[in-house]
Design an enzyme around this catalytic site. Structure first.
Site, mmCIF file in Angstrom:
data_model
loop_
_atom_site.group_PDB
_atom_site.id
_atom_site.type_symbol
_atom_site.label_atom_id
_atom_site.label_comp_id
_atom_site.label_asym_id
_atom_site.label_seq_id
_atom_site.Cartn_x
_atom_site.Cartn_y
_atom_site.Cartn_z
ATOM 1 C CB SER A 39 24.382 14.484 32.862
ATOM 2 O OG SER A 39 24.109 14.530 34.228
ATOM 3 C CG ASP A 75 39.387 20.808 33.436
ATOM 4 O OD1 ASP A 75 39.592 21.014 32.221
ATOM 5 O OD2 ASP A 75 38.401 21.248 34.038
ATOM 6 C CE LYS A 111 20.686 17.082 33.387
ATOM 7 N NZ LYS A 111 20.066 15.779 33.547
#
Length: 326
Positions: free
Chosen positions: A300, A311, A325
């Site tokens: 999560s 990224d 998740k």
């Protein structure tokens, strides 16, 4: 959601009077009702149950409503789209506040099997050796095959000092009896590690984040300020066995590492529109070469923070595939 469901019934005008005749104290019957949905079958079953069920004392309109809403939400087949009854919602709020009564495990569904996402440090489950990835087959002898996650949570939690038996499967299957305790979810701790001279004598700040609960923002700020004042020249962020928590906190923490206005996470809706959450912090930790540690218990908000730093800054993620998740 309850009011929206209660108000979401559309019936042909000719059938309305008969269908609603057995329902008492219906609130907001016209609020938010969908078009072209015939609820006559729903009301027929409701009326038959109310009139004919053998034990009238077990026909509770409130329980019927909650059951109907559960069925509505569960029909999409997504384990993370759930309806919380008030009692379950209260327990969820206790969890994200950082304190509750239970055995100290975060659970989820993997391949439709109730699974341990992560044990919480120094809790009864942790001390009993329950690990990430362990399957929970039974709770006090009751099969978990058809249990929703919130039902399982209700069964596992309880007053301090009471016992619960979990049937755990990993390499073997065994019953583990646990005594419930007051669970205080740790948030963050850190230490300074000095590498040996062969490693360049670098001073590494090692920060472990256990949960994204309601105290993590203030704890992270305090810890980061201590690191900035220390001799650390690089940083390890350990998100292993961190089951996640509050999305806002993941976004806020990312702001300590990213320049302003970089995307942390985005939501793409069914109609193609996108809602982007962007960094809006001070980027004070950006100066440190950083590595993130993750494992199968990282879920999560942990995955969102790690993904954003990877990224945007190509920060390396080391360890195992995360829970999935994010």
């Amino acid at each position: 959601l309850a009011f929206g469901f209660a108000g979401g019934f559309w019936l042909p005008r000719a059938n309305t009077a008969n269908s609603l005749s057995a329902v008492k104290n219906l609130i907001n019957p016209d609020n938010g009702k969908p078009e072209n949905v015939d609820f006559s079958l729903f009301w027929k079953v409701y009326n038959d149950l109310s009139a004919k069920y053998v034990d009238k004392g077990k026909v509770d309109p409130q329980k019927i409503l909650y059951g109907a809403i559960n069925g509505l939400v569960n029909s999409v087949g997504d384990p993370y789209t759930v309806f919380f009854e008030p009692a379950t919602s209260k327990k969820f709020q206790e969890e994200i506040s950082g304190s509750f009564g239970g055995v100290g495990i975060e659970i989820g569904k993997r391949n439709n099997i109730l699974t341990v996402i992560a044990p919480i440090k120094d809790t009864p489950a942790f001390k009993a050796g329950i690990k990430t990835g362990d399957k929970i087959l039974k709770i006090d002898g009751k099969s978990t095959a058809d249990l929703a996650i919130e039902e399982a949570v209700n069964m596992i939690r309880g007053k301090k000092g009471t016992k619960v038996v979990l049937t755990i499967q990993n390499s073997t299957t065994k019953d583990i009896e646990l005594t419930r305790d007051s669970i205080k979810v740790p948030t963050i701790d850190w230490k300074l590690i000095e590498s040996p001279p062969t490693g360049g004598g670098k001073k590494i700040a090692y920060m472990r984040i256990y949960s994204f609960n309601q105290t993590v923002d203030s704890e992270f700020k305090k810890t980061s300020e201590e690191i900035l004042k220390s001799d650390a020249d690089r940083l390890i962020i350990d998100l292993r066995n961190n089951p996640g928590g509050l999305l806002d906190s993941a976004i806020n923490l990312a702001g300590w590492f990213l320049d302003k206005n970089q995307i942390v996470v985005s939501e793409v809706f069914r109609d193609g529109t996108k809602n982007e959450f962007r960094s809006d912090g001070n980027a004070l930790l950006k100066k440190y070469p950083t590595v993130i540690l993750m494992n199968g218990g990282s879920a999560s908000a942990s995955e969102i923070l790690a993904g954003a730093l990877h990224d945007n800054r190509n920060i390396k993620i080391v360890g195992e595939k995360s829970f999935g998740k994010g």
